[in-house]
Scaffold this active site. Structure first.
Site, PDB file in Angstrom:
ATOM      1  N   ALA A 105       2.968  -2.026   3.878  1.00  0.00           N
ATOM      2  CA  ALA A 105       2.853  -0.947   4.857  1.00  0.00           C
ATOM      3  C   ALA A 105       2.567  -1.627   6.187  1.00  0.00           C
ATOM      4  O   ALA A 105       1.823  -2.611   6.230  1.00  0.00           O
ATOM      5  CB  ALA A 105       1.703  -0.017   4.483  1.00  0.00           C
ATOM      6  N   MET A 136      -1.278  -6.609   7.275  1.00  0.00           N
ATOM      7  CA  MET A 136      -2.347  -7.504   6.815  1.00  0.00           C
ATOM      8  C   MET A 136      -1.986  -8.251   5.528  1.00  0.00           C
ATOM      9  O   MET A 136      -2.880  -8.640   4.775  1.00  0.00           O
ATOM     10  CB  MET A 136      -3.624  -6.691   6.586  1.00  0.00           C
ATOM     11  CG  MET A 136      -4.051  -5.860   7.790  1.00  0.00           C
ATOM     12  SD  MET A 136      -5.461  -4.817   7.409  1.00  0.00           S
ATOM     13  CE  MET A 136      -5.487  -3.725   8.838  1.00  0.00           C
ATOM     14  N   SER A 137      -0.708  -8.455   5.298  1.00  0.00           N
ATOM     15  CA  SER A 137      -0.328  -9.109   4.028  1.00  0.00           C
ATOM     16  C   SER A 137       0.961  -9.898   4.180  1.00  0.00           C
ATOM     17  O   SER A 137       1.331 -10.296   5.281  1.00  0.00           O
ATOM     18  CB  SER A 137      -0.157  -8.044   2.944  1.00  0.00           C
ATOM     19  OG  SER A 137       0.969  -7.229   3.224  1.00  0.00           O
ATOM     20  N   HIS A 149      -4.172   0.578  -4.978  1.00  0.00           N
ATOM     21  CA  HIS A 149      -3.579  -0.583  -5.649  1.00  0.00           C
ATOM     22  C   HIS A 149      -4.054  -0.599  -7.087  1.00  0.00           C
ATOM     23  O   HIS A 149      -5.243  -0.683  -7.357  1.00  0.00           O
ATOM     24  CB  HIS A 149      -3.990  -1.877  -4.961  1.00  0.00           C
ATOM     25  CG  HIS A 149      -3.420  -2.022  -3.594  1.00  0.00           C
ATOM     26  ND1 HIS A 149      -2.298  -2.758  -3.338  1.00  0.00           N
ATOM     27  CD2 HIS A 149      -3.798  -1.490  -2.420  1.00  0.00           C
ATOM     28  CE1 HIS A 149      -2.007  -2.678  -2.048  1.00  0.00           C
ATOM     29  NE2 HIS A 149      -2.910  -1.918  -1.462  1.00  0.00           N
ATOM     30  N   HIS A 200      -6.441   4.923   6.993  1.00  0.00           N
ATOM     31  CA  HIS A 200      -5.839   4.430   5.748  1.00  0.00           C
ATOM     32  C   HIS A 200      -5.167   5.551   4.960  1.00  0.00           C
ATOM     33  O   HIS A 200      -4.105   5.341   4.362  1.00  0.00           O
ATOM     34  CB  HIS A 200      -6.928   3.744   4.909  1.00  0.00           C
ATOM     35  CG  HIS A 200      -6.414   3.147   3.640  1.00  0.00           C
ATOM     36  ND1 HIS A 200      -5.479   2.118   3.636  1.00  0.00           N
ATOM     37  CD2 HIS A 200      -6.691   3.412   2.350  1.00  0.00           C
ATOM     38  CE1 HIS A 200      -5.214   1.792   2.379  1.00  0.00           C
ATOM     39  NE2 HIS A 200      -5.928   2.555   1.580  1.00  0.00           N
ATOM     40  N   TYR A 257      -8.259  -9.824   3.574  1.00  0.00           N
ATOM     41  CA  TYR A 257      -9.394  -9.070   4.127  1.00  0.00           C
ATOM     42  C   TYR A 257     -10.380  -8.605   3.062  1.00  0.00           C
ATOM     43  O   TYR A 257     -11.512  -8.252   3.353  1.00  0.00           O
ATOM     44  CB  TYR A 257      -8.920  -7.873   4.973  1.00  0.00           C
ATOM     45  CG  TYR A 257      -8.170  -6.788   4.218  1.00  0.00           C
ATOM     46  CD1 TYR A 257      -8.837  -5.894   3.383  1.00  0.00           C
ATOM     47  CD2 TYR A 257      -6.794  -6.667   4.348  1.00  0.00           C
ATOM     48  CE1 TYR A 257      -8.142  -4.909   2.696  1.00  0.00           C
ATOM     49  CE2 TYR A 257      -6.094  -5.683   3.666  1.00  0.00           C
ATOM     50  CZ  TYR A 257      -6.781  -4.809   2.829  1.00  0.00           C
ATOM     51  OH  TYR A 257      -6.097  -3.845   2.141  1.00  0.00           O
ATOM     52  N   GLU A 258      -9.944  -8.609   1.812  1.00  0.00           N
ATOM     53  CA  GLU A 258     -10.845  -8.209   0.728  1.00  0.00           C
ATOM     54  C   GLU A 258     -11.862  -9.307   0.428  1.00  0.00           C
ATOM     55  O   GLU A 258     -12.812  -9.073  -0.324  1.00  0.00           O
ATOM     56  CB  GLU A 258     -10.051  -7.899  -0.539  1.00  0.00           C
ATOM     57  CG  GLU A 258      -9.192  -6.652  -0.427  1.00  0.00           C
ATOM     58  CD  GLU A 258      -8.359  -6.417  -1.679  1.00  0.00           C
ATOM     59  OE1 GLU A 258      -8.838  -5.740  -2.589  1.00  0.00           O
ATOM     60  OE2 GLU A 258      -7.229  -6.925  -1.732  1.00  0.00           O
ATOM     61  N   ASN A 296       2.855   4.025  10.629  1.00  0.00           N
ATOM     62  CA  ASN A 296       2.198   4.546  11.841  1.00  0.00           C
ATOM     63  C   ASN A 296       2.635   3.730  13.053  1.00  0.00           C
ATOM     64  O   ASN A 296       3.189   2.638  12.903  1.00  0.00           O
ATOM     65  CB  ASN A 296       0.666   4.440  11.682  1.00  0.00           C
ATOM     66  CG  ASN A 296       0.222   3.010  11.421  1.00  0.00           C
ATOM     67  OD1 ASN A 296       0.306   2.516  10.290  1.00  0.00           O
ATOM     68  ND2 ASN A 296      -0.223   2.322  12.459  1.00  0.00           N
ATOM     69  N   SER A 331       0.826  -1.211   0.000  1.00  0.00           N
ATOM     70  CA  SER A 331       0.000   0.000   0.000  1.00  0.00           C
ATOM     71  C   SER A 331       0.855   1.253   0.000  1.00  0.00           C
ATOM     72  O   SER A 331       1.760   1.402   0.818  1.00  0.00           O
ATOM     73  CB  SER A 331      -0.890   0.042   1.249  1.00  0.00           C
ATOM     74  OG  SER A 331      -1.738  -1.069   1.278  1.00  0.00           O
ATOM     75  N   HIS A 391      -5.494  -9.017  -1.005  1.00  0.00           N
ATOM     76  CA  HIS A 391      -5.473  -9.174   0.450  1.00  0.00           C
ATOM     77  C   HIS A 391      -6.565 -10.132   0.902  1.00  0.00           C
ATOM     78  O   HIS A 391      -7.662 -10.149   0.347  1.00  0.00           O
ATOM     79  CB  HIS A 391      -5.708  -7.824   1.142  1.00  0.00           C
ATOM     80  CG  HIS A 391      -4.651  -6.802   0.863  1.00  0.00           C
ATOM     81  ND1 HIS A 391      -4.743  -5.915  -0.181  1.00  0.00           N
ATOM     82  CD2 HIS A 391      -3.482  -6.539   1.500  1.00  0.00           C
ATOM     83  CE1 HIS A 391      -3.666  -5.133  -0.175  1.00  0.00           C
ATOM     84  NE2 HIS A 391      -2.888  -5.490   0.821  1.00  0.00           N
TER      85      HIS A 391
HETATM   86  N1  HPA Z   1      -1.993  -2.409  11.608  1.00  0.00           N
HETATM   87  C1  HPA Z   1      -2.220  -3.303  10.633  1.00  0.00           C
HETATM   88  N2  HPA Z   1      -1.891  -3.104   9.372  1.00  0.00           N
HETATM   89  C2  HPA Z   1      -1.314  -1.935   9.049  1.00  0.00           C
HETATM   90  C3  HPA Z   1      -1.052  -0.944  10.023  1.00  0.00           C
HETATM   91  C4  HPA Z   1      -1.415  -1.205  11.371  1.00  0.00           C
HETATM   92  O1  HPA Z   1      -1.209  -0.391  12.286  1.00  0.00           O
HETATM   93  N3  HPA Z   1      -0.465   0.088   9.375  1.00  0.00           N
HETATM   94  C5  HPA Z   1      -0.375  -0.262   8.069  1.00  0.00           C
HETATM   95  N4  HPA Z   1      -0.884  -1.490   7.873  1.00  0.00           N
END
Ligand code: HPA
Length: 285
Positions: free
Chosen positions: A112, A223-224, A60, A259, A84-85, A247, A29, A82
């Site tokens: 990310a 998440m990947s 994406h 996001h 989660y998608e 973050n 991402s 992903h």
């Molecule tokens: N948590 C999960 N996935 C992420 C985060 C996070 O803080 N930042 C970017 N992808």
């Protein structure tokens, strides 16, 4: 999704780009810009590739870009699938299986991620040394096709040590060139090394979950990456993993996670991230 499906997709991609490729890169991402700098690029939208799913998440592009970096042919996945998608794990790992059938030997997985350490600040990069699979399932669950790999693949060294060393050396080179005041201090804020913990998402974590994953030994959450890393190792491919820290984990600061901010931080590090990738690719070949 069968072995024959993966072969068919690989054959299709080969009709679009004739040169043999050693290295594939999956862009996370906010990191999609790397694909724009390939020379002699051929873009192949996912929907045109047999058996590929389509990417839905914002940020994406959803295409395979085949081209060269300093004359070295690479395959770049601009946009990934992903879990989660709603994709099945088979769909999530399918591109890596296709890379394997294309004869690709090395995979660079990027993402990310949220930091679990106050020392690792947003805007820095983390070399993945190992992972915790907390996605609640394993992509290799189900019947095993031995043509991909063995039933019980070893996961002792998912992220290739030599590749990590190469990435570390190249980060040092960049730091030397870019920052003239003392290597160590600047490097601490640039390239870290740690354990990536993969969660299914799509929610970000609660502060208590962040606390838990930290206790478990995780340095970053995302998440990947883990499904693709497992699929790559299953096929005997070498893996390099790089997280872009966007973050701090939930509850570590006063701020909420969104996001947009994740994407913005990705864009901010894009330049140094691209340079690191370029240099690493040169050294892998
Ligand atoms: N948590 C999960 N996935 C992420 C985060 C996070 O803080 N930042 C970017 N992808």
């Amino acid at each position: 999704m069968t072995y024959e499906n993966a072969v068919e997709s690989a054959e299709f991609i080969k009709t679009k780009y004739g040169r043999a490729i050693e290295t594939a890169i999956v862009l996370g991402s906010g990191l999609g810009a790397f694909a724009d700098q390939l020379e002699n690029a051929v873009k192949v939208p996912y929907e045109s590739i047999p058996h590929f799913a389509r990417s839905t998440v914002e940020g994406h592009a959803g295409q395979l870009v085949l081209g060269e970096i300093h004359g070295i042919p690479v395959a770049v996945q601009q946009g990934r699938f992903h879990y989660y998608e709603g994709y099945s794990m088979e769909q999530v790992m399918f591109p890596v299986r296709v890379f394997g059938r294309m004869g690709i030997k090395n995979v660079i997985l990027t993402n990310a991620a949220g930091s679990l350490s106050t020392e690792m600040t947003p805007g820095s990069l983390m070399l993945i040394s190992d992972h915790l699979n907390m996605m609640g399932t394993n992509p290799l669950r189900g019947a095993n096709d031995e043509r991909f790999g063995s039933r019980f693949p070893d996961m002792t060294e998912v992220y290739d040590r030599e590749f990590q060393q190469i990435a570390n050396e190249q980060a040092n080179e960049i730091a030397k060139e870019r920052f003239d005041d003392g290597l160590d201090k600047t490097l601490i804020d640039f390239l870290h090394r740690g354990v990536y913990c993969a969660l299914s998402g799509p929610t970000y974590e609660t502060p208590s979950e962040i606390h838990l994953y930290r206790l478990l030994g995780a340095d970053a959450v995302g998440m990947s990456t883990v499904p693709e890393a497992i699929a790559a190792r299953h096929q005997g491919m070498k893996v390099l993993g790089i997280s872009c820290i966007t973050n701090f984990g939930a509850g570590m600061t006063e701020e909420l996670i969104n996001h947009e901010e994740v994407m913005e931080t990705g864009a901010k590090v894009a330049e140094i991230f691209k340079e690191l990738l370029r240099r690493v690719i040169l050294k892998l070949n």
